[in-house]
Design an enzyme around this catalytic site. Structure first.
Site, PDB file in Angstrom:
ATOM      1  N   SER A  28     -32.695  19.667  -7.567  1.00 18.57           N
ATOM      2  CA  SER A  28     -32.884  18.689  -6.536  1.00 18.57           C
ATOM      3  C   SER A  28     -33.118  19.473  -5.197  1.00 18.57           C
ATOM      4  O   SER A  28     -34.226  19.189  -4.408  1.00 18.57           O
ATOM      5  CB  SER A  28     -31.479  18.085  -6.078  1.00 18.57           C
ATOM      6  OG  SER A  28     -30.839  17.294  -6.930  1.00 18.57           O
ATOM      7  N   SER A 171     -27.994   6.118  -3.809  1.00 13.26           N
ATOM      8  CA  SER A 171     -29.088   6.937  -4.425  1.00 13.26           C
ATOM      9  C   SER A 171     -29.705   7.808  -3.508  1.00 13.26           C
ATOM     10  O   SER A 171     -30.521   7.593  -2.672  1.00 13.26           O
ATOM     11  CB  SER A 171     -29.932   5.806  -5.211  1.00 13.26           C
ATOM     12  OG  SER A 171     -31.067   6.538  -5.516  1.00 13.26           O
ATOM     13  N   ASP A 324     -24.957  13.378 -12.783  1.00  9.60           N
ATOM     14  CA  ASP A 324     -25.605  14.113 -13.859  1.00  9.60           C
ATOM     15  C   ASP A 324     -24.602  14.890 -14.887  1.00  9.60           C
ATOM     16  O   ASP A 324     -25.232  15.441 -15.767  1.00  9.60           O
ATOM     17  CB  ASP A 324     -26.612  14.928 -12.940  1.00  9.60           C
ATOM     18  CG  ASP A 324     -27.568  14.320 -12.390  1.00  9.60           C
ATOM     19  OD1 ASP A 324     -27.922  12.961 -12.634  1.00  9.60           O
ATOM     20  OD2 ASP A 324     -28.122  15.034 -11.440  1.00  9.60           O
ATOM     21  N   LYS A 351     -31.093   6.525 -16.608  1.00  8.36           N
ATOM     22  CA  LYS A 351     -31.352   7.987 -16.389  1.00  8.36           C
ATOM     23  C   LYS A 351     -32.458   8.238 -17.496  1.00  8.36           C
ATOM     24  O   LYS A 351     -33.293   7.562 -17.965  1.00  8.36           O
ATOM     25  CB  LYS A 351     -30.236   8.753 -16.520  1.00  8.36           C
ATOM     26  CG  LYS A 351     -29.138   8.774 -15.450  1.00  8.36           C
ATOM     27  CD  LYS A 351     -29.829   9.108 -14.117  1.00  8.36           C
ATOM     28  CE  LYS A 351     -28.837   8.659 -12.801  1.00  8.36           C
ATOM     29  NZ  LYS A 351     -29.596   9.045 -11.714  1.00  8.36           N
TER      30      LYS A 351
HETATM   31  C1  S3P Z   1     -31.018  13.160  -7.604  1.00  2.00           C
HETATM   32  C2  S3P Z   1     -30.613  12.006  -7.621  1.00  2.00           C
HETATM   33  C3  S3P Z   1     -29.913  11.642  -8.491  1.00  2.00           C
HETATM   34  C4  S3P Z   1     -29.723  12.266  -9.644  1.00  2.00           C
HETATM   35  C5  S3P Z   1     -30.868  13.004  -9.969  1.00  2.00           C
HETATM   36  C6  S3P Z   1     -31.268  13.705  -9.229  1.00  2.00           C
HETATM   37  C7  S3P Z   1     -32.065  13.933  -6.553  1.00  2.00           C
HETATM   38  O1  S3P Z   1     -30.426  10.307  -8.989  1.00  2.00           O
HETATM   39  O2  S3P Z   1     -29.142  11.625 -10.895  1.00  2.00           O
HETATM   40  O3  S3P Z   1     -30.728  13.658 -11.272  1.00  2.00           O
HETATM   41  O4  S3P Z   1     -32.649  14.864  -6.554  1.00  2.00           O
HETATM   42  O5  S3P Z   1     -32.262  13.272  -5.346  1.00  2.00           O
HETATM   43  P1  S3P Z   1     -30.242   8.802  -8.154  1.00  2.00           P
HETATM   44  O6  S3P Z   1     -30.625   9.229  -6.637  1.00  2.00           O
HETATM   45  O7  S3P Z   1     -31.214   7.866  -8.762  1.00  2.00           O
HETATM   46  O8  S3P Z   1     -28.679   8.696  -8.212  1.00  2.00           O
END
Ligand code: S3P
Length: 441
Positions: A28, A171, A324, A351
């Site tokens: 991220s 999210s 995750d 996912k």
């Molecule tokens: C992420 C947010 C999450 C996560 C993904 C990475 C990000 O998803 O599951 O692996 O980097 O912003 P969501 O925002 O859909 O929950």
């Protein structure tokens, strides 16, 4: 996603995992660093970046719209475009990466040109309306397959206006997409979410000196950004990914005599729910040398084996902080003493694969006692798992979690598509070999 589909055989590991280890950088953080560096005015240096399939997808898309990037050793140097990108000559491909597609849609929405974005078979099944709707409200023209729901999507951006958006789910991808669009908007953007999702975008922008406000409000949180601000060039050293650390930490918690230290891991409170659960399950987990770096929290994680784990429950409000890591957690629950459950995790169905289905199918194949729920699962812990043929559904986290399960199972486990780990953790098998003192071919 098509990777070489040669199955990998994994056998029980008969020695403890000990020592200290560096893990790949946070996915991220790396995505965001690349995106913000491209949007910035000036040059940025991203050190210890995660070089993986997903982050390469982000980099390649941004290069296709004019970003200049060079890679020197483990350093990525980006010459920012100050939000003046070029129309791409071809379709942009986010491959397997939801973060690339959804966040870059925010950047493309600010640009007065036409672009089309697609993804691989898995990503084309995942919902995009969650970002398309707010970006349209801000003034972008976006159309997408399935009545505006799925990739490919076509974007014609332009001068956007501010927005007040109530995010129904927690999210970070939706929130961050709107924030990035806000960099090219007139007026403020304000995003409300019921539970705080990972807040790296807002932390990074705050660290870089932009006017951005976050606060607790009503039963949730909001973030507010003054539109149209300039991002300055920056240098960052990315910390290790707690989601990748979860696999190694689990192996240490499961294998007798293990004592492992994972160095300089991102310990943002929105990302450590898994480690808190692991500790509740009875493993010895300690955060050491905790400090702030580049606007976020980092530190070392020590995990020590301390006997059979105990069952634990995950409530809906806890899910975003471990979203995750739930595939890995399910494996731990499968061998923990007592009844465990995860509820309120319907997001797992959209996912990289339908992770609830993947968990139930593969754990059953390994002899676990698990019941599927629409939004999670219930598990009655068994003494041991047996080796099985694992269907990863080309999902990196399924492959890694069940590889760890294979290390404690009786008999042999086969992972159908081991190469998919490269989405977030290219040298996963080498790292396990390194701390276990052997080579996995
Ligand atoms: C992420 C947010 C999450 C996560 C993904 C990475 C990000 O998803 O599951 O692996 O980097 O912003 P969501 O925002 O859909 O929950």
């Amino acid at each position: 996603m098509q990777y070489s589909a040669k199955p990998l055989k994994i056998s029980r590991l008969k020695r403890p995992l000990t020592g200290e280890i560096d893990l790949p950088a946070d996915k991220s953080i790396t995505h965001r660093a690349i995106m913000l560096a491209s949007c910035a005015k000036g040059k940025s240096e991203i050190r210890n970046w995660l070089d993986s399939h997903d982050t390469r997808a982000t980099l390649e898309i941004l290069i296709s719209i004019g970003t200049e990037a060079t890679i020197e050793d483990k350093k990525l140097i980006i010459q920012g475009k100050n939000m003046q990108f070029q129309e791409p000559k071809d379709i942009l491909d986010a491959k397997n990466s939801g973060t690339s597609a959804r966040l870059i849609a925010g950047i493309l929405s600010t640009q007065n040109f036409f672009s089309v974005m697609t993804g691989d078979e898995s990503l084309r099944k995942r919902p995009m309306d969650r970002v398309i709707e707010p970006l349209r409200q801000m003034g972008a023209q976006i159309d997408a397959r399935g009545g505006g729901r799925s990739l490919p999507m076509a974007i014609r951006g332009g001068r956007l206006k501010g927005i007040e958006f109530e995010n129904k789910r927690a999210s970070a991808q939706v929130k961050s997409s709107i924030i990035l669009a806000g960099l090219g908007a007139e007026g403020n953007i304000r995003v409300f979410e019921p539970i705080l999702s990972r807040d790296h975008t807002e932390r990074m922008l705050g660290f870089l000196g932009l006017k951005i406000k976050t606060a607790q409000e009503r039963e949730g949180y909001y973030v507010e950004l003054e539109g149209g601000q300039i991002v300055p060039g920056f240098d960052i050293v990315c910390p290790a990914d707690p989601s990748s650390a979860a696999f190694l930490a689990s192996a240490a918690a499961l294998i007798e005599g293990s004592n492992l230290r994972l160095r300089r891991v991102l310990l943002n409170k929105t990302r450590i729910g898994f480690f808190e659960k692991l500790s509740q399950m009875g493993a010895k987990v300690a955060f050491e040398n905790v400090r702030e770096e580049f606007g976020d929290i980092v530190g070392d994680i020590r995990v020590e084996y301390s006997g059979r784990l105990k069952a634990v429950e995950v409530k809906p409000e806890e899910v975003p902080r471990m979203i995750d890591e739930i595939v890995m957690l399910a494996v731990l629950m499968a061998v923990a003493k007592g009844s465990s459950a995860v509820r309120g995790a319907k997001e797992l169905r959209v996912k990289e694969s339908d992770r609830i289905k993947a968990i139930v199918k593969n754990l059953r194949a390994m002899g676990a006692d698990i019941e599927e729920l629409e939004d999670g699962f219930e598990i009655e812990g068994v003494e041991s798992l047996k080796g099985a043929y694992i269907e990863t559904f080309s999902d990196h986290r399924v492959a890694m979690a069940f590889s760890i399960a294979g290390l404690i199972a009786d008999g042999e486990t086969y992972i159908d598509n081991p190469d998919c780990v490269g989405v977030s953790f290219r040298d996963f098998y080498e790292k396990i070999g390194q701390i276990a003192g052997f080579e996995i071919p």
